[in-house]
Motif scaffolding. Structure first.
Motif, mmCIF file in Angstrom:
data_model
loop_
_atom_site.group_PDB
_atom_site.id
_atom_site.type_symbol
_atom_site.label_atom_id
_atom_site.label_comp_id
_atom_site.label_asym_id
_atom_site.label_seq_id
_atom_site.Cartn_x
_atom_site.Cartn_y
_atom_site.Cartn_z
ATOM 1 N N ALA A 303 2.504 -2.435 -5.220
ATOM 2 C CA ALA A 303 3.194 -3.308 -4.273
ATOM 3 C C ALA A 303 3.621 -4.597 -4.960
ATOM 4 C CB ALA A 303 2.286 -3.611 -3.088
ATOM 5 N N GLN A 304 4.853 -5.000 -4.727
ATOM 6 C CA GLN A 304 5.416 -6.159 -5.416
ATOM 7 C C GLN A 304 5.830 -7.295 -4.491
ATOM 8 O OE1 GLN A 304 6.014 -6.673 -8.933
ATOM 9 N NE2 GLN A 304 4.462 -5.063 -8.961
ATOM 10 N N THR A 305 5.900 -7.031 -3.173
ATOM 11 C CA THR A 305 6.356 -8.059 -2.238
ATOM 12 C C THR A 305 5.285 -8.300 -1.168
ATOM 13 O OG1 THR A 305 7.390 -6.508 -0.675
ATOM 14 C CG2 THR A 305 8.724 -7.267 -2.555
ATOM 15 N N ASP A 306 5.413 -9.442 -0.487
ATOM 16 C CA ASP A 306 4.491 -9.746 0.609
ATOM 17 C C ASP A 306 4.529 -8.658 1.680
ATOM 18 O OD1 ASP A 306 3.678 -12.123 -0.556
ATOM 19 O OD2 ASP A 306 5.115 -13.352 0.556
ATOM 20 N N GLU A 307 5.727 -8.179 1.968
ATOM 21 C CA GLU A 307 5.876 -7.156 2.999
ATOM 22 C C GLU A 307 5.168 -5.865 2.604
ATOM 23 O OE1 GLU A 307 8.345 -8.952 1.685
ATOM 24 O OE2 GLU A 307 8.761 -10.258 3.412
ATOM 25 N N GLU A 308 5.311 -5.480 1.352
ATOM 26 C CA GLU A 308 4.653 -4.258 0.883
ATOM 27 C C GLU A 308 3.132 -4.389 0.917
ATOM 28 O OE1 GLU A 308 8.096 -2.666 -2.244
ATOM 29 O OE2 GLU A 308 6.393 -3.854 -2.971
ATOM 30 N N VAL A 309 2.617 -5.561 0.538
ATOM 31 C CA VAL A 309 1.168 -5.766 0.570
ATOM 32 C C VAL A 309 0.670 -5.795 2.013
ATOM 33 C CG1 VAL A 309 -0.685 -7.398 0.050
ATOM 34 C CG2 VAL A 309 1.054 -6.897 -1.667
ATOM 35 N N THR A 310 1.419 -6.434 2.908
ATOM 36 C CA THR A 310 1.035 -6.461 4.323
ATOM 37 C C THR A 310 0.901 -5.048 4.877
ATOM 38 O OG1 THR A 310 2.078 -8.625 4.695
ATOM 39 C CG2 THR A 310 1.701 -7.240 6.630
ATOM 40 N N GLN A 311 1.864 -4.198 4.564
ATOM 41 C CA GLN A 311 1.815 -2.812 5.020
ATOM 42 C C GLN A 311 0.658 -2.052 4.382
ATOM 43 O OE1 GLN A 311 5.654 -1.058 4.286
ATOM 44 N NE2 GLN A 311 6.732 -2.468 5.655
ATOM 45 N N LEU A 312 0.334 -2.420 3.161
ATOM 46 C CA LEU A 312 -0.727 -1.734 2.427
ATOM 47 C C LEU A 312 -2.111 -2.070 2.987
ATOM 48 C CD1 LEU A 312 -1.600 -0.108 -0.204
ATOM 49 C CD2 LEU A 312 -1.758 -2.357 -1.304
ATOM 50 N N VAL A 313 -2.371 -3.359 3.232
ATOM 51 C CA VAL A 313 -3.739 -3.800 3.557
ATOM 52 C C VAL A 313 -3.941 -4.109 5.042
ATOM 53 C CG1 VAL A 313 -4.032 -4.720 1.242
ATOM 54 C CG2 VAL A 313 -3.285 -6.263 3.067
ATOM 55 N N TYR A 315 -3.242 -6.750 6.639
ATOM 56 C CA TYR A 315 -3.416 -8.173 6.892
ATOM 57 C C TYR A 315 -2.135 -8.878 6.460
ATOM 58 C CZ TYR A 315 -8.474 -7.452 7.386
ATOM 59 O OH TYR A 315 -9.714 -7.030 7.799
ATOM 60 N N LYS A 316 -1.718 -9.871 7.245
ATOM 61 C CA LYS A 316 -0.481 -10.572 6.929
ATOM 62 C C LYS A 316 -0.596 -11.261 5.580
ATOM 63 C CE LYS A 316 2.926 -13.773 8.841
ATOM 64 N NZ LYS A 316 3.276 -14.657 9.984
ATOM 65 N N THR A 317 0.414 -11.059 4.752
ATOM 66 C CA THR A 317 0.452 -11.656 3.418
ATOM 67 C C THR A 317 1.692 -12.530 3.298
ATOM 68 O OG1 THR A 317 -0.699 -9.746 2.485
ATOM 69 C CG2 THR A 317 0.488 -11.169 0.941
ATOM 70 N N GLU A 318 1.510 -13.777 2.917
ATOM 71 C CA GLU A 318 2.608 -14.715 2.732
ATOM 72 C C GLU A 318 2.431 -15.463 1.428
ATOM 73 O OE1 GLU A 318 4.109 -16.141 7.090
ATOM 74 O OE2 GLU A 318 2.219 -17.020 6.398
ATOM 75 N N LYS A 319 3.517 -15.577 0.671
ATOM 76 C CA LYS A 319 3.502 -16.280 -0.620
ATOM 77 C C LYS A 319 2.385 -15.748 -1.524
ATOM 78 C CE LYS A 319 5.583 -20.485 1.251
ATOM 79 N NZ LYS A 319 5.444 -21.941 1.473
ATOM 80 N N HIS A 320 2.215 -14.415 -1.485
ATOM 81 C CA HIS A 320 1.224 -13.714 -2.315
ATOM 82 C C HIS A 320 -0.216 -14.059 -1.940
ATOM 83 C CE1 HIS A 320 3.776 -11.997 -5.802
ATOM 84 N NE2 HIS A 320 4.516 -12.106 -4.711
ATOM 85 N N LYS A 321 -0.425 -14.559 -0.722
ATOM 86 C CA LYS A 321 -1.771 -14.872 -0.234
ATOM 87 C C LYS A 321 -2.104 -13.995 0.962
ATOM 88 C CE LYS A 321 -1.166 -19.797 -1.304
ATOM 89 N NZ LYS A 321 -1.077 -21.146 -0.684
#
Length: 351
Positions: A303-313, A315-321
């Protein structure tokens, strides 16, 4: 193997239909933490260790024992091997040099629990942070304190017109220390409490330091002039309980004359037990199982974007946090629809 070569291999594999872009083949992950003696870090590491036992990936754990220079050298060596790194920093100011190496090697870095600066985190597009929301923790603790005093009907036991508070703080320059203290004090004042912070020493997350600190306050200002103890973490809250119990306080829930409410943050098993017994008043549960699982998922994903990480985990991810929400837990009120059950890493089967 550097990131460029890995991408060439993955692109070729995708074209043949034999590679999934949701994850990539890695054999090792290095996990670095500031001090294995820290109660919360110990729980996190145990859970991550159990995840690793069910994973084909080899996890290597590195305890810095609070030595920043040695930790940085170890991380840099590991990054040049091309392996992803899950990092709990001794000194957050070391993030810049670590990420410079990560750029050169193309290795993913997932920081946890100790937040690097925004400028450091944004300097490399494959660096991430997973932790709890320290501002939320201060706000939530203020809400739990307010609920408690509303439930008992008063806060000014010594009748001096103020709420006399001892704050047991973590490390001096740690963002959790600053945010938890600031947000707790600010929100209690906004709720109308006339606060008198009688001490707010830095006890560095340590139980013994907190016990010693509070015992000193008993001598300086008198135990009768302390109406609440708020600790930046549960280890220090337990230290406060140690001090209080040594003076005959917080032992019998029916003895209201020998009781001072104590609040913490983390949800350590021992603290939850003390809350259940009524010896401690409240804490916030920081779900170390979720923290470990999210770190694992990000470290092993492409996963390379906030959106991809959010879908993965999830939990909402913003600015790589990615920030894991807290759960309120108290002796006087049930904040949850059902009793909280401690994560059982021994039976954890879903990866």
């Amino acid at each position: 193997m550097n990131r460029f070569c890995m991408n060439l291999i993955k692109a070729f594999s995708v074209s043949l239909g034999i590679y999934s872009t949701s994850s990539y083949a890695i054999s090792n992950i290095n996990v670095y933490y500031y001090n294995g003696n820290d109660n919360f870090i110990n729980l996190y590491t145990k859970f991550l260790g159990k995840l690793s036992e069910r994973s084909p990936i080899n996890f290597k754990f590195h305890d810095a024992q609070n030595h920043p220079k040695e930790q940085v050298e170890s991380i840099i060596t590991g990054l040049y091997s091309g392996s992803p790194a899950i990092v709990n920093l001794v000194d957050v100011n070391d993030a810049d040099k670590i990420l410079e190496t990560a750029k050169d090697s193309g290795s993913k870095v997932v920081f946890f629990n100790r937040l690097p600066s925004d400028s450091a985190l944004s300097s490399y597009d494959d660096s991430w942070y997973v932790g709890a929301n320290s501002e939320q923790s201060g706000f939530y603790i203020a809400e739990v304190i307010d609920d408690y005093f509303k439930s008992v009907g008063h806060f000014d036991k010594n009748m001096n017109g103020q709420l006399d508070m001892v704050i047991l703080q973590g490390e001096k320059f740690h963002h959790d220390t600053f945010n938890r203290t600031l947000m707790t004090v600010t929100n209690l004042k906004e709720k109308g409490y006339p606060l008198n912070v009688v001490s707010k020493n830095y006890d560095n997350w340590d139980r013994f330091n907190a016990k010693r600190d509070l015992l000193k306050q008993f001598e300086l200002i008198g135990i009768k002039n302390i109406e609440i103890v708020v600790a930046n973490n549960d280890a220090m809250a337990l230290g406060a309980l140690d001090a209080l119990k040594s003076r005959g306080y917080n032992i019998d829930v029916k003895d209201k004359d020998h009781f001072i409410p104590v609040f913490g943050v983390d949800g350590l098993p021992e603290m939850l037990k003390e809350v259940d017994l009524g010896n401690a008043t409240g804490t916030l549960i920081a779900d170390y199982s979720a923290l470990a699982k999210v770190c694992y998922e990000i470290a092993t994903s492409e996963a390379q974007t906030d959106e991809e990480v959010t879908q993965l985990v999830w939990y909402k991810t913003e600015k790589h946090k990615t920030l894991i929400p807290y759960i309120k837990y108290a002796s006087f009120k049930n904040y949850m629809k059902q009793k909280y059950v401690l994560p059982n890493y021994q039976n954890y089967s879903s990866l």
